[in-house]
Design a protein around this motif. Structure first.
Motif, short mmCIF file in Angstrom:
data_model
loop_
_atom_site.label_atom_id
_atom_site.label_comp_id
_atom_site.label_asym_id
_atom_site.label_seq_id
_atom_site.Cartn_x
_atom_site.Cartn_y
_atom_site.Cartn_z
N PRO A 15 0.84 -1.20 0.00
CA PRO A 15 0.00 0.00 0.00
C PRO A 15 0.87 1.25 0.00
O PRO A 15 2.02 1.22 0.47
CB PRO A 15 -0.79 -0.12 1.31
CG PRO A 15 -0.63 -1.52 1.75
CD PRO A 15 0.69 -1.98 1.23
N ALA A 71 0.52 0.25 -4.51
CA ALA A 71 -0.82 0.19 -5.10
C ALA A 71 -1.88 0.40 -4.03
O ALA A 71 -2.00 -0.39 -3.10
CB ALA A 71 -1.03 -1.17 -5.78
N GLY A 72 -2.65 1.50 -4.16
CA GLY A 72 -3.74 1.76 -3.23
C GLY A 72 -3.26 2.18 -1.85
O GLY A 72 -2.06 2.32 -1.60
N ARG A 73 -4.23 2.34 -0.95
CA ARG A 73 -3.90 2.79 0.40
C ARG A 73 -4.15 1.71 1.46
O ARG A 73 -3.84 1.92 2.63
CB ARG A 73 -4.72 4.04 0.76
CG ARG A 73 -4.41 5.25 -0.12
CD ARG A 73 -5.05 6.51 0.41
NE ARG A 73 -4.61 6.82 1.76
CZ ARG A 73 -3.44 7.40 2.06
NH1 ARG A 73 -2.58 7.70 1.11
NH2 ARG A 73 -3.14 7.67 3.32
N GLU A 74 -4.68 0.58 1.05
CA GLU A 74 -4.93 -0.52 1.98
C GLU A 74 -4.36 -1.81 1.40
O GLU A 74 -4.16 -1.95 0.19
CB GLU A 74 -6.43 -0.69 2.25
CG GLU A 74 -7.05 0.46 3.01
CD GLU A 74 -8.50 0.19 3.37
OE1 GLU A 74 -8.99 -0.91 3.05
OE2 GLU A 74 -9.12 1.07 3.97
N TYR A 75 -4.17 -2.77 2.29
CA TYR A 75 -3.61 -4.06 1.89
C TYR A 75 -4.45 -4.72 0.79
O TYR A 75 -3.90 -5.30 -0.16
CB TYR A 75 -3.52 -4.98 3.11
CG TYR A 75 -3.20 -6.41 2.75
CD1 TYR A 75 -1.90 -6.77 2.38
CD2 TYR A 75 -4.20 -7.38 2.73
CE1 TYR A 75 -1.61 -8.07 2.02
CE2 TYR A 75 -3.90 -8.69 2.36
CZ TYR A 75 -2.60 -9.03 2.02
OH TYR A 75 -2.32 -10.32 1.66
N ALA A 76 -5.78 -4.63 0.88
CA ALA A 76 -6.64 -5.30 -0.09
C ALA A 76 -6.37 -4.80 -1.51
O ALA A 76 -6.42 -5.58 -2.48
CB ALA A 76 -8.10 -5.08 0.28
N GLU A 77 -6.06 -3.53 -1.67
CA GLU A 77 -5.78 -2.97 -2.99
C GLU A 77 -4.44 -3.46 -3.51
O GLU A 77 -4.29 -3.77 -4.70
CB GLU A 77 -5.82 -1.45 -2.92
CG GLU A 77 -7.19 -0.88 -2.58
CD GLU A 77 -7.16 0.61 -2.30
OE1 GLU A 77 -7.53 1.38 -3.21
OE2 GLU A 77 -6.77 1.00 -1.19
N ALA A 86 -4.91 -7.04 -4.72
CA ALA A 86 -5.54 -7.15 -6.04
C ALA A 86 -4.52 -6.91 -7.15
O ALA A 86 -4.51 -7.63 -8.16
CB ALA A 86 -6.70 -6.16 -6.14
N ALA A 87 -3.66 -5.92 -6.97
CA ALA A 87 -2.63 -5.64 -7.97
C ALA A 87 -1.64 -6.79 -8.07
O ALA A 87 -1.18 -7.15 -9.16
CB ALA A 87 -1.90 -4.34 -7.61
#
Length: 341
Positions: A117, A138-144, A147-148
């Motif tokens: 993140p 990628a993104g601001r949270e682990y989930a994002e 996904a990448a």
């Protein structure tokens, strides 16, 4: 993806795989007066544990956290079975799992690509580069970031590792409890912080084999396992804690929930001020700078009643300090102790 359930035999196998390749954990006694007293303290006013409390220095492990155990177990197993592709390994991580994966890949001569993140601490990003990993934010949270990472694995054929949700990862983490019990054969309780649940699952599985109680500790606003236990299934939770960089899983691993649904496990929540104060106490009394995720475990013993965990008289307890990848600049310089001249 579903996996076979984690077993104690998996932990025994992992111990054989990584023996001599990781640093054996060292233990020390919790210093007297670690819990500060005072009406304005977020810790219990004058509380002192009545049992014997030891600290497990897993923050001294390679890469600065317990994650090295699982990462090496995972990659070595795939290398041994010929299932490690030329594209190498990829992982999404808030930092510690990525560091461990990059280190293990370096040890085994494997390419590593790590997704984090954008909120990952700079100290962890710098260390990742030091292990030769290719880094993507990628993104601001682990989930994002996850996904990448999954998209990258699908496009390149790289082996997708995980920060916590795999039996090999958890089995490697569980070797920590084996080392602790070897040093403390009459151990009663182990206290461990929980994010997605890989460390917890491994430790709790080994602890159950040895008749040891496991206390699973989470920030109250970062409680994936606690919520899963309540719902009897993994559920999404909000992530909003000072310890979310290492404990910030939005959903607990099913394997962790399976390990938690036993009488030998207790679930405890602590507040951010209690976590911060426990981290300060470790610094002031032990000269030990750990990340907030590691201090979360100790906060359970120092939090005011009726919260936290209270050892009974004579109980022998080990608190796992699981990581030290932190910027210590926010820790106040320790003042003189009562023993100082």
């Amino acid at each position: 993806m579903s996996h076979p359930p984690l077993t104690y035999a998996d932990i025994e196998s992992a111990a054989d795989t990584i023996r001599g390749r990781v640093r054996p954990v060292t233990l020390s006694a919790l210093a007297p007066g670690t819990a500060p007293a005072g009406p304005d303290d977020p810790l219990d006013n004058g509380y002192r544990p009545v049992g014997e409390v030891l600290l497990a220095h897993e923050f001294e492990q390679h890469t600065g956290s317990f994650k090295a155990r699982g990462a090496l177990t995972f990659l070595a197993a795939h290398q041994a079975t010929g299932t490690l592709p030329d594209a190498g390994v990829t992982i999404a991580s808030g930092g510690n799992a990525g560091l461990a994966c990059a280190w293990a890949a370096q040890q085994l001569g494997v390419r590593a690509t790590v997704f984090l993140p954008e909120t990952a601490p700079p100290v962890k990003i710098a260390k990742l580069r030091g292990y030769g990993a290719q880094i993507h934010l990628a993104g601001r949270e682990y989930a994002e970031a996850l996904a990448a990472c999954e998209d990258f694995a699908a496009a390149t054929g790289a082996l997708a590792s995980h920060a916590y949700a795999h039996p090999l990862i958890a089995a490697g983490a569980g070797t920590l409890l084996e080392e602790i019990v070897a040093q403390v054969p009459d151990l009663d309780t182990v206290v461990v912080a929980v994010g997605g649940g890989g460390l917890f699952a491994g430790v709790a599985t080994a602890a159950r084999k040895h008749g040891v109680h496991t206390v699973a500790v989470e920030p109250e606003h970062c409680r994936a396992l606690n919520a899963a236990v309540e719902a009897r299934e993994p559920v999404d939770v909000s992530v909003d804690s000072v310890a979310s960089d290492s404990l910030g899983a939005r959903r607990a691993w099913q394997g962790a929930l399976d390990a938690a649904l036993h009488d030998s496990v207790s679930s405890v929540l602590v507040s951010d001020p209690q976590i911060v104060a426990a981290r300060e106490a470790l610094w002031n009394r032990h000269g030990t700078a750990v990340e907030h995720g590691a201090a979360t475990a100790l906060a359970a013993l120092l939090a005011p009643a009726p919260h936290g965990y209270r050892p009974r008289q004579g109980e022998k307890v080990v608190v796992v300090l699981c990581g030290a990848n932190t910027d210590p600049s926010d820790l106040t310089p320790p003042g003189p102790t009562p023993d100082a001249a």
